[in-house]
Design an enzyme around this catalytic site. Structure first.
Site, PDB file in Angstrom:
ATOM      1  N   THR A  33     -11.078   5.426 -10.554  1.00  0.00           N
ATOM      2  CA  THR A  33     -10.638   6.355  -9.500  1.00  0.00           C
ATOM      3  C   THR A  33      -9.142   6.647  -9.632  1.00  0.00           C
ATOM      4  OG1 THR A  33     -10.325   4.493  -7.996  1.00  0.00           O
ATOM      5  CG2 THR A  33     -12.407   5.689  -7.814  1.00  0.00           C
ATOM      6  N   PHE A  83      -4.110  -1.857   7.598  1.00  0.00           N
ATOM      7  CA  PHE A  83      -4.939  -1.087   8.514  1.00  0.00           C
ATOM      8  C   PHE A  83      -5.214   0.252   7.799  1.00  0.00           C
ATOM      9  CE2 PHE A  83      -5.575  -3.680  12.338  1.00  0.00           C
ATOM     10  CZ  PHE A  83      -4.995  -4.844  11.841  1.00  0.00           C
ATOM     11  N   TYR A 118     -17.940  -4.738   2.886  1.00  0.00           N
ATOM     12  CA  TYR A 118     -16.567  -4.581   2.390  1.00  0.00           C
ATOM     13  C   TYR A 118     -15.658  -5.648   3.009  1.00  0.00           C
ATOM     14  CZ  TYR A 118     -11.881  -2.603   2.279  1.00  0.00           C
ATOM     15  OH  TYR A 118     -10.527  -2.437   2.138  1.00  0.00           O
TER      16      TYR A 118
END
Ligand SMILES: O=c1ccn([C@@H]2O[C@H](COP(=O)(O)OP(=O)(O)O[C@H]3O[C@H](CO)[C@H](O)[C@H](O)[C@H]3O)[C@@H](O)[C@H]2O)c(=O)[nH]1
Length: 313
Positions: free
Chosen positions: A35, A169, A141
């Protein structure tokens, strides 16, 4: 001191690499380009194409480049995909991290910064979580990142390495268009794409116990994440570091507010499509940031609106 950034051609990794480049730190990016994008690395000689599952190559690079610190970012990061491909997440996020720590501890790497996630917390009563909160991840995850954190903590407590797990976050923003987030995993890039293509953005659930019934998250700017790594790497003080640190702003923003901000800045009217809840989403997840301030003296510079602004240039 030489730093190896795994996943260094990714969205977050390349922001760290670019800041290190500007500030004169020695670094190499290690990325399999699944990616990642090589165009994000301004000094192409610093990019090593390799996979975190290739132990032989990783060990050789660590020795050849005389790496003494690792920033481990290479991972899979979609809550949704982790439900469909749990084995891939276990292998990439947990098993590979375990092996990298083994390689590091046997090859003179003394410092390790691990990219963890707020998803390790899961659902909490107030939605505001401190590092001492119990971990009850509700997505695969989050589970795989929690397990990787616990291996690092065990290496630290046995004196095999110094390090910290940074619980990011929701990371947004960009330093430049060249470093933009190309993924379609997360809310902000998805809403931007919908707005640009004049499609309806999708809300995953509007029946949450929040003020506007949509999920609330803490959006932290990737430029602040890069600044934090610069601070930690320049002045690495292992004994002072807690095992885990929240990296957020302490401010909650709802899914609807994210959409309103983007659509109004683009001069578009918002008419979202409401879909059922996505599994594995806590209603509210906002960081308590006292420890980041107290232990590291670090405060974020960019608020939510300036992060969104950076995406629209
Ligand atoms: O098209 C979309 C996409 C997302 N959402 C909602 O927006 C919120 C944020 O979702 P994201 O997928 O952007 O982010 P997550 O909170 O699931 O997880 C993200 O934040 C985590 C920390 O909280 C980790 O950093 C993780 O890597 C990263 O994917 C969620 O309530 C989600 O249901 C929508 O309503 N519509």
């Amino acid at each position: 001191m030489n730093w190896l950034i795994t996943g260094g051609a990714g969205y977050i990794g390349s922001h760290i690499a670019e800041l290190f480049q500007q500030e004169g730190l020695n670094y190499y990016c290690y990325d399999n380009l699944s990616t990642g994008d090589p165009a994000r690395i301004s000094d192409s000689e610093r990019l090593i194409i390799g996979d975190i599952h290739d132990e032989v190559k990783l060990e050789r690079i660590i020795n050849k480049m005389e790496v003494s610190g690792v920033i481990h970012l290479a991972a899979k990061k979609s809550v949704e995909e982790s439900r469909e491909k749990p084995i891939l997440y276990e292998k990439t996020n947990f098993e590979a991290t375990e092996r990298i720590l083994d390689i590091c501890s046997r090859n003179g790497v003394s410092q390790f910064i691990f990219s963890s996630t707020a998803a390790v917390y899961g659902e909490s009563k107030s939605g505001f979580v401190s590092e001492d909160a119990e971990l009850h991840p509700i997505s695969t995850y989050g589970v795989t990142k929690m397990k990787a954190e616990s291996v690092l903590t065990s290496y630290i407590s046995r004196g095999l390495i110094q390090g910290v797990s940074l619980r990011y976050f929701n990371v947004i923003g960009q330093a430049s268009a060249a470093l933009k987030d190309n993924s379609s995993d997360n809310l902000v890039p998805r809403v931007l794409t919908a707005a640009r293509q004049h499609l309806k953005p999708q809300i995953y659930g509007n029946d949450y116990p929040t003020s506007d019934r949509t999920c609330i998250r803490d959006y932290v700017d990737v430029r602040d994440i890069a600044r934090l790594h610069l601070r930690l790497c320049r002045d690495f003080d292992g004994p002072k570091l807690p095992p885990a640190l929240n990296v957020g702003t302490g401010v909650g923003v709802s899914v609807l507010e994210v959409m309103q901000s983007i659509y109004s800045r683009m001069g578009l009217s918002l008419n979202p499509e409401v879909l059922p809840r996505r599994q594995g989403d806590p209603a509210t997840l906002v960081a308590e940031i006292g420890k980041l301030k107290e232990k590291i003296g670090f405060v974020t510079k960019f608020d939510f609106e300036s992060s969104i602004e950076s995406l629209l240039h």
